[in-house]
Write a protein that holds these residues in place. Structure first.
Motif, PDB file in Angstrom:
ATOM      1  N   GLY A  96      16.200  29.644  50.642  1.00  0.00           N
ATOM      2  CA  GLY A  96      15.367  30.686  49.687  1.00  0.00           C
ATOM      3  C   GLY A  96      16.066  32.164  49.732  1.00  0.00           C
ATOM      4  O   GLY A  96      15.780  32.896  48.673  1.00  0.00           O
ATOM      5  N   GLY A  97      16.854  32.169  50.558  1.00  0.00           N
ATOM      6  CA  GLY A  97      17.657  33.769  50.745  1.00  0.00           C
ATOM      7  C   GLY A  97      18.674  33.990  49.827  1.00  0.00           C
ATOM      8  O   GLY A  97      19.098  32.808  48.947  1.00  0.00           O
ATOM      9  N   SER A  98      19.222  34.982  49.857  1.00  0.00           N
ATOM     10  CA  SER A  98      20.403  35.374  48.862  1.00  0.00           C
ATOM     11  C   SER A  98      21.481  35.787  49.854  1.00  0.00           C
ATOM     12  O   SER A  98      21.314  36.558  50.746  1.00  0.00           O
ATOM     13  CB  SER A  98      19.994  36.264  47.940  1.00  0.00           C
ATOM     14  N   LEU A  99      22.733  35.653  49.305  1.00  0.00           N
ATOM     15  CA  LEU A  99      24.011  36.232  49.949  1.00  0.00           C
ATOM     16  C   LEU A  99      24.932  36.548  48.758  1.00  0.00           C
ATOM     17  O   LEU A  99      24.830  35.939  47.487  1.00  0.00           O
ATOM     18  CB  LEU A  99      25.001  35.377  50.741  1.00  0.00           C
ATOM     19  N   ARG A 100      25.808  37.445  49.046  1.00  0.00           N
ATOM     20  CA  ARG A 100      26.638  38.013  47.828  1.00  0.00           C
ATOM     21  C   ARG A 100      27.927  38.072  48.632  1.00  0.00           C
ATOM     22  O   ARG A 100      28.326  38.815  49.555  1.00  0.00           O
ATOM     23  CB  ARG A 100      26.320  39.320  47.230  1.00  0.00           C
ATOM     24  N   LEU A 101      28.959  37.170  48.060  1.00  0.00           N
ATOM     25  CA  LEU A 101      30.260  36.959  48.501  1.00  0.00           C
ATOM     26  C   LEU A 101      30.993  37.885  47.715  1.00  0.00           C
ATOM     27  O   LEU A 101      30.939  38.074  46.365  1.00  0.00           O
ATOM     28  CB  LEU A 101      30.665  35.649  48.210  1.00  0.00           C
ATOM     29  N   SER A 102      32.111  38.338  48.402  1.00  0.00           N
ATOM     30  CA  SER A 102      33.215  39.102  47.608  1.00  0.00           C
ATOM     31  C   SER A 102      34.645  38.702  47.970  1.00  0.00           C
ATOM     32  O   SER A 102      34.777  38.288  49.126  1.00  0.00           O
ATOM     33  CB  SER A 102      33.007  40.805  48.133  1.00  0.00           C
ATOM     34  N   CYS A 103      35.502  39.023  47.002  1.00  0.00           N
ATOM     35  CA  CYS A 103      36.836  38.506  47.351  1.00  0.00           C
ATOM     36  C   CYS A 103      37.852  39.363  46.772  1.00  0.00           C
ATOM     37  O   CYS A 103      37.901  39.520  45.613  1.00  0.00           O
ATOM     38  CB  CYS A 103      37.148  36.980  46.846  1.00  0.00           C
ATOM     39  N   ALA A 104      38.686  40.101  47.744  1.00  0.00           N
ATOM     40  CA  ALA A 104      39.621  41.061  46.992  1.00  0.00           C
ATOM     41  C   ALA A 104      40.930  40.787  47.421  1.00  0.00           C
ATOM     42  O   ALA A 104      41.271  40.147  48.405  1.00  0.00           O
ATOM     43  CB  ALA A 104      39.100  42.587  47.515  1.00  0.00           C
ATOM     44  N   ALA A 105      41.767  40.989  46.437  1.00  0.00           N
ATOM     45  CA  ALA A 105      43.377  40.586  46.590  1.00  0.00           C
ATOM     46  C   ALA A 105      44.241  41.900  46.971  1.00  0.00           C
ATOM     47  O   ALA A 105      43.692  43.104  46.486  1.00  0.00           O
ATOM     48  CB  ALA A 105      43.966  40.360  45.500  1.00  0.00           C
ATOM     49  N   SER A 106      44.632  42.140  48.233  1.00  0.00           N
ATOM     50  CA  SER A 106      45.638  43.121  48.458  1.00  0.00           C
ATOM     51  C   SER A 106      47.033  42.700  48.099  1.00  0.00           C
ATOM     52  O   SER A 106      47.640  41.553  48.028  1.00  0.00           O
ATOM     53  CB  SER A 106      45.521  43.000  50.028  1.00  0.00           C
ATOM     54  N   GLY A 107      47.561  43.735  47.733  1.00  0.00           N
ATOM     55  CA  GLY A 107      49.374  43.582  47.260  1.00  0.00           C
ATOM     56  C   GLY A 107      49.120  43.449  45.718  1.00  0.00           C
ATOM     57  O   GLY A 107      48.021  43.411  45.065  1.00  0.00           O
ATOM     58  N   SER A 108      50.307  43.547  45.251  1.00  0.00           N
ATOM     59  CA  SER A 108      50.386  43.460  43.756  1.00  0.00           C
ATOM     60  C   SER A 108      50.354  42.143  43.040  1.00  0.00           C
ATOM     61  O   SER A 108      50.927  41.206  43.517  1.00  0.00           O
ATOM     62  CB  SER A 108      51.715  44.001  43.422  1.00  0.00           C
ATOM     63  N   ILE A 109      49.361  42.033  42.287  1.00  0.00           N
ATOM     64  CA  ILE A 109      49.134  40.629  41.647  1.00  0.00           C
ATOM     65  C   ILE A 109      48.730  41.006  40.259  1.00  0.00           C
ATOM     66  O   ILE A 109      47.945  41.714  39.666  1.00  0.00           O
ATOM     67  CB  ILE A 109      47.854  39.842  42.032  1.00  0.00           C
ATOM     68  N   PHE A 110      49.256  40.172  39.179  1.00  0.00           N
ATOM     69  CA  PHE A 110      49.295  40.458  37.861  1.00  0.00           C
ATOM     70  C   PHE A 110      48.969  39.035  37.074  1.00  0.00           C
ATOM     71  O   PHE A 110      49.164  37.899  37.338  1.00  0.00           O
ATOM     72  CB  PHE A 110      50.789  41.142  37.156  1.00  0.00           C
ATOM     73  N   ASN A 111      48.321  39.423  35.775  1.00  0.00           N
ATOM     74  CA  ASN A 111      47.831  38.327  34.927  1.00  0.00           C
ATOM     75  C   ASN A 111      47.153  37.319  35.688  1.00  0.00           C
ATOM     76  O   ASN A 111      47.597  36.070  35.487  1.00  0.00           O
ATOM     77  CB  ASN A 111      49.470  37.823  34.408  1.00  0.00           C
ATOM     78  N   ILE A 112      46.071  37.545  36.336  1.00  0.00           N
ATOM     79  CA  ILE A 112      45.198  36.670  36.594  1.00  0.00           C
ATOM     80  C   ILE A 112      44.367  36.190  35.679  1.00  0.00           C
ATOM     81  O   ILE A 112      43.630  36.875  34.979  1.00  0.00           O
ATOM     82  CB  ILE A 112      44.163  37.372  37.791  1.00  0.00           C
ATOM     83  N   TYR A 113      44.509  34.798  35.470  1.00  0.00           N
ATOM     84  CA  TYR A 113      43.755  34.440  34.248  1.00  0.00           C
ATOM     85  C   TYR A 113      42.439  33.595  34.744  1.00  0.00           C
ATOM     86  O   TYR A 113      41.554  33.255  33.649  1.00  0.00           O
ATOM     87  CB  TYR A 113      44.511  33.548  33.335  1.00  0.00           C
ATOM     88  N   ALA A 114      42.317  33.328  35.989  1.00  0.00           N
ATOM     89  CA  ALA A 114      41.074  32.716  36.418  1.00  0.00           C
ATOM     90  C   ALA A 114      40.756  33.097  37.799  1.00  0.00           C
ATOM     91  O   ALA A 114      41.895  33.082  38.915  1.00  0.00           O
ATOM     92  CB  ALA A 114      41.249  31.245  36.195  1.00  0.00           C
ATOM     93  N   MET A 115      39.580  33.268  38.181  1.00  0.00           N
ATOM     94  CA  MET A 115      39.245  33.639  39.527  1.00  0.00           C
ATOM     95  C   MET A 115      38.097  32.750  39.677  1.00  0.00           C
ATOM     96  O   MET A 115      37.213  32.438  39.013  1.00  0.00           O
ATOM     97  CB  MET A 115      38.765  35.146  39.755  1.00  0.00           C
ATOM     98  N   GLY A 116      37.994  32.001  40.970  1.00  0.00           N
ATOM     99  CA  GLY A 116      37.093  30.877  41.101  1.00  0.00           C
ATOM    100  C   GLY A 116      36.596  31.133  42.596  1.00  0.00           C
ATOM    101  O   GLY A 116      37.159  31.703  43.379  1.00  0.00           O
ATOM    102  N   TRP A 117      35.606  30.323  42.800  1.00  0.00           N
ATOM    103  CA  TRP A 117      34.994  30.058  44.281  1.00  0.00           C
ATOM    104  C   TRP A 117      34.897  28.359  44.406  1.00  0.00           C
ATOM    105  O   TRP A 117      34.452  27.737  43.492  1.00  0.00           O
ATOM    106  CB  TRP A 117      33.716  30.661  44.397  1.00  0.00           C
ATOM    107  N   TYR A 118      35.579  28.293  45.581  1.00  0.00           N
ATOM    108  CA  TYR A 118      35.307  26.894  45.883  1.00  0.00           C
ATOM    109  C   TYR A 118      34.525  26.762  47.323  1.00  0.00           C
ATOM    110  O   TYR A 118      34.567  27.694  47.967  1.00  0.00           O
ATOM    111  CB  TYR A 118      36.788  26.253  46.238  1.00  0.00           C
ATOM    112  N   ARG A 119      34.091  25.593  47.752  1.00  0.00           N
ATOM    113  CA  ARG A 119      33.459  25.297  49.018  1.00  0.00           C
ATOM    114  C   ARG A 119      33.589  23.967  49.628  1.00  0.00           C
ATOM    115  O   ARG A 119      34.061  22.969  48.853  1.00  0.00           O
ATOM    116  CB  ARG A 119      31.906  25.562  49.147  1.00  0.00           C
TER     117      ARG A 119
END
Length: 115
Positions: free
Chosen positions: A15-38
């Protein structure tokens, strides 16, 4: 070299909550999709949620109405707000970025839902 770093996992009660974050380090361009898998123990990795560069989203049926994916293009960061967590949400959560030429994966963050 581009690396994806997830954060925000941990132990939470049902019943609780969490917030996940994902940050990219380094140069990355033209990201057309970001996703989460488990990936839960003994199971295959599965898509949880994905967001396109145009902000359209898609969710696994099991998380619809409970999870929300969002992105901050200026920060090359994707978020996953998880509410009403259930024990079956327990898994290692991985973020994924796709560009026109390459795909990147984070190393994963563990989410455990248990009382």
């Amino acid at each position: 070299q581009v690396q994806l770093v997830e954060s925000g996992g941990g132990l939470v009660q049902p019943g609780g909550s969490l917030r996940l974050s994902c940050a990219a380090s380094g140069s990355i361009f033209n990201i057309y999709a970001m996703g989460w898998y488990r990936q839960a123990p003994g199971k295959q990795r599965e898509l949880v949620a994905i967001i396109s560069s145009g902000e359209s989203t898609n969710y696994a049926d099991s998380v619809k109405g409970r999870f929300t994916i969002s992105r901050d293009n200026a920060k090359n960061t994707v978020y996953l707000q998880m509410n009403s967590l259930k024990p079956e949400d327990t898994a290692v959560y991985y973020c994924n970025f796709r560009t026109t030429t390459k795909e990147y994966w984070g190393k994963g963050t563990l989410v455990t839902v248990s009382s």
